[in-house]
Design a protein around this motif. Structure first.
Motif, PDB file in Angstrom:
ATOM      1  N   GLN A 152      -8.250   1.078   2.160  1.00 51.35           N
ATOM      2  CA  GLN A 152      -8.087   0.046   3.103  1.00 51.35           C
ATOM      3  C   GLN A 152      -9.304  -0.495   3.419  1.00 51.35           C
ATOM      4  OE1 GLN A 152      -7.782   3.389   3.716  1.00 51.35           O
ATOM      5  NE2 GLN A 152      -8.979   4.004   5.347  1.00 51.35           N
ATOM      6  N   HIS A 153     -10.398  -0.134   2.993  1.00 55.43           N
ATOM      7  CA  HIS A 153     -11.708  -0.882   3.395  1.00 55.43           C
ATOM      8  C   HIS A 153     -12.142  -1.727   1.960  1.00 55.43           C
ATOM      9  CE1 HIS A 153     -12.099   1.635   6.813  1.00 55.43           C
ATOM     10  NE2 HIS A 153     -12.063   2.750   6.090  1.00 55.43           N
ATOM     11  N   GLY A 154     -11.476  -1.783   1.329  1.00 59.90           N
ATOM     12  CA  GLY A 154     -11.603  -2.585  -0.242  1.00 59.90           C
ATOM     13  C   GLY A 154     -12.488  -1.786  -1.244  1.00 59.90           C
ATOM     14  N   PRO A 171       0.704  -1.104   0.076  1.00 56.16           N
ATOM     15  CA  PRO A 171       0.050   0.182  -0.077  1.00 56.16           C
ATOM     16  C   PRO A 171       0.964   1.318  -0.018  1.00 56.16           C
ATOM     17  CG  PRO A 171       0.078  -0.913   2.263  1.00 56.16           C
ATOM     18  CD  PRO A 171       1.070  -1.984   1.391  1.00 56.16           C
ATOM     19  N   VAL A 172       0.136   2.284  -0.479  1.00 56.18           N
ATOM     20  CA  VAL A 172       0.534   3.623  -0.092  1.00 56.18           C
ATOM     21  C   VAL A 172      -0.361   4.463   0.649  1.00 56.18           C
ATOM     22  CG1 VAL A 172      -0.463   4.666  -2.296  1.00 56.18           C
ATOM     23  CG2 VAL A 172       1.760   5.602  -1.414  1.00 56.18           C
ATOM     24  N   LEU A 227      -3.565   2.836   0.358  1.00 46.52           N
ATOM     25  CA  LEU A 227      -4.095   2.307  -1.086  1.00 46.52           C
ATOM     26  C   LEU A 227      -3.199   1.401  -1.574  1.00 46.52           C
ATOM     27  CD1 LEU A 227      -4.616   5.864  -2.688  1.00 46.52           C
ATOM     28  CD2 LEU A 227      -6.438   4.542  -1.558  1.00 46.52           C
ATOM     29  N   THR A 228      -4.048   0.120  -2.122  1.00 45.59           N
ATOM     30  CA  THR A 228      -3.210  -0.817  -3.150  1.00 45.59           C
ATOM     31  C   THR A 228      -3.817  -0.851  -4.514  1.00 45.59           C
ATOM     32  OG1 THR A 228      -5.021  -2.266  -2.401  1.00 45.59           O
ATOM     33  CG2 THR A 228      -3.001  -2.314  -0.843  1.00 45.59           C
ATOM     34  N   LYS A 286     -12.010   5.960 -14.515  1.00 44.86           N
ATOM     35  CA  LYS A 286     -13.026   6.223 -13.826  1.00 44.86           C
ATOM     36  C   LYS A 286     -12.397   6.232 -12.068  1.00 44.86           C
ATOM     37  CE  LYS A 286     -16.065   2.997 -15.990  1.00 44.86           C
ATOM     38  NZ  LYS A 286     -16.768   1.741 -16.024  1.00 44.86           N
ATOM     39  N   TRP A 287     -13.248   7.247 -11.458  1.00 41.25           N
ATOM     40  CA  TRP A 287     -13.001   7.548 -10.008  1.00 41.25           C
ATOM     41  C   TRP A 287     -14.430   7.143  -9.244  1.00 41.25           C
ATOM     42  CZ3 TRP A 287     -11.188  12.006 -13.178  1.00 41.25           C
ATOM     43  CH2 TRP A 287      -9.772  11.920 -13.218  1.00 41.25           C
ATOM     44  N   PRO A 288     -14.570   6.025  -8.985  1.00 37.91           N
ATOM     45  CA  PRO A 288     -15.863   5.667  -8.404  1.00 37.91           C
ATOM     46  C   PRO A 288     -16.045   6.378  -6.949  1.00 37.91           C
ATOM     47  CG  PRO A 288     -14.442   3.603  -8.546  1.00 37.91           C
ATOM     48  CD  PRO A 288     -13.712   4.743  -9.337  1.00 37.91           C
ATOM     49  N   ASN A 289     -14.912   6.455  -6.170  1.00 38.81           N
ATOM     50  CA  ASN A 289     -14.928   6.929  -4.661  1.00 38.81           C
ATOM     51  C   ASN A 289     -13.751   7.810  -4.640  1.00 38.81           C
ATOM     52  OD1 ASN A 289     -17.590   5.323  -3.639  1.00 38.81           O
ATOM     53  ND2 ASN A 289     -16.271   3.763  -4.526  1.00 38.81           N
TER      54      ASN A 289
END
Length: 153
Positions: free
Chosen positions: A127-129, A16-17, A97-98, A86-89
């Motif tokens: 981190q919440h998927g 992750p970063v 972030l992974t 796309k940037w869904p969230n």
């Protein structure tokens, strides 16, 4: 990673970063100077209920992971572009972030046997998927003709 290792169907996990508020604000002040990226107080009262990273910042974080984790020491030299982005969230301060890469196609050009072509999907999650980035890119690799082998297409 060499082109020959980037095979159709391969999945690669990177990260992750972690991103913090200061980095979000600094990036946005330089490249995407909108209030919901640069002003935490105003962003708290806005539709996103807090500061969010620029989508371009999210793309930059993904590119850093790919360039360090896959493209470093490869034959990569160019990309003709993206099929979609796309940037869904949103990405928020403190998110870890992974990035998951899925190789949709890896082939040697039949017209240019020195050219390797990779079409791959990049999905970044917090981190919440939760998906925060989804894109499909094409990358080109300059390879030796000897590597083209029988699978040239």
């Amino acid at each position: 990673m060499k082109f020959a290792e980037i095979t159709t169907g391969k999945r690669i996990l990177l990260g992750p970063v972690t991103v913090d508020a200061e980095e979000i604000i600094d990036f946005a002040k330089r490249y995407d100077n909108q209030w919901f990226h640069t002003d935490p107080q105003q962003a708290d009262a806005g539709p996103w209920n807090g500061l969010i990273a620029s989508g371009w910042h999210t793309c930059s974080l993904a590119m850093k992971l790919v360039s360090n984790g896959v493209l470093a020491d490869s034959e990569s030299y160019a990309s003709p572009g993206l099929q979609y982005l796309k940037w869904p969230n949103p990405v928020r301060p403190g998110d870890a972030l992974t990035l998951e890469l899925q190789v949709k196609e890896s082939r040697v050009s039949s017209a240019k046997p020195w050219l390797g072509i990779v079409r791959w999907q990049w999905v970044m999650r917090n981190q919440h998927g939760v998906d925060v980035l989804d894109l499909e890119a094409t990358s080109m690799f300059k390879i030796a003709e000897a590597e083209s082998g029988p699978e040239a297409a």
